[in-house]
Design an enzyme around this catalytic site. Sequence first.
Site, short mmCIF file in Angstrom:
data_model
loop_
_atom_site.label_atom_id
_atom_site.label_comp_id
_atom_site.label_asym_id
_atom_site.label_seq_id
_atom_site.Cartn_x
_atom_site.Cartn_y
_atom_site.Cartn_z
N SER A 274 0.84 -1.34 0.12
CA SER A 274 0.02 -0.02 -0.04
C SER A 274 0.81 1.23 0.08
O SER A 274 0.31 2.32 -0.30
CB SER A 274 -0.94 -0.01 1.17
OG SER A 274 -0.22 0.29 2.28
N LYS B 30 1.18 4.41 7.26
CA LYS B 30 0.54 5.19 6.39
C LYS B 30 0.98 6.52 6.30
O LYS B 30 1.94 6.84 7.30
CB LYS B 30 -0.80 5.02 6.84
CG LYS B 30 -1.40 3.84 6.90
CD LYS B 30 -1.71 3.30 5.32
CE LYS B 30 -2.48 1.94 5.34
NZ LYS B 30 -2.72 1.38 4.12
#
Length: 206
Positions: free
Chosen positions: A123, A159
Site C-alpha cells: 500500500s 501510512k
Amino acid sequence: MFDIGEKLKTLRINAGFTQPEIAEKINVTKPTYAAYEKGKDISVNTLNELAKIFNIPFESFFMDNVEKFKQIENKGTIKRIPIISRVSAGRGEYGTDDILEWLEMPVSLCDGADYATFVKGDSMEPKILDGDLILIKKDEYLDNGNIGIFRVGDDVFCKKYFNNPITKEVILKSLNSKYDPIYLDENFHDDFYILGRVICKIDYNF
C-alpha cells in the site's frame, strides 16, 4: 543496485578467506555462498553475520564504494537498533513489540532511529515496498504528510498521516491508489496511537 556480491568477493579476498571458509562460518554450503558473490538474494541476518566476520558496519553493504566503507571507524560510531515484528502496509496486521534481531548501523546514518521493523504489503508503493526494513523514530506527534507507524485497535499500519484540526478527523493515506484511506473521527481516538515516524528505509531486495 549496491553490488553486494562484488563487495563480498572483494572483502573476502582482502581478508584472506576462501569461499568454503566463509561458507562454513555462516553455516551454508559453498555453492550457496558462491551464489551470493554472483548476486543471489541474501537475507538481512546473513548480511549481519558477514558484516561481523569482515568487521564492518552492516550499513556498509549499501554504500557505493567498497574501499570507502572499509574506512569507517567502528568505535564510538555504531548504534544498535532493535528490529521488532513486522507492520502492515496494507489493510492491517497485528503487531507486537518482540525483538527479532538487532541492527548495527553507523550513527551518522541512523541518528534519531529508535527501532526498525519490516513492512508487509504494497500500500505504500512505490516509496516503501513489501519486505523493506524501515527505521522509526518514536514520536507521538506528526506533521501532516509525514509517513508513520500507527496502531488502530490491535492492527498496526504504515501510512501517510493527515490531521484536520477543525473536524479532529485523522486520515491515514496509502501511496498506492488501490487502497482507500482510513478515516478516524474523534470517537476512535481512544483506539488510535501514533507509534512513530518513518525516517528512512533499507531495501535489501535486489
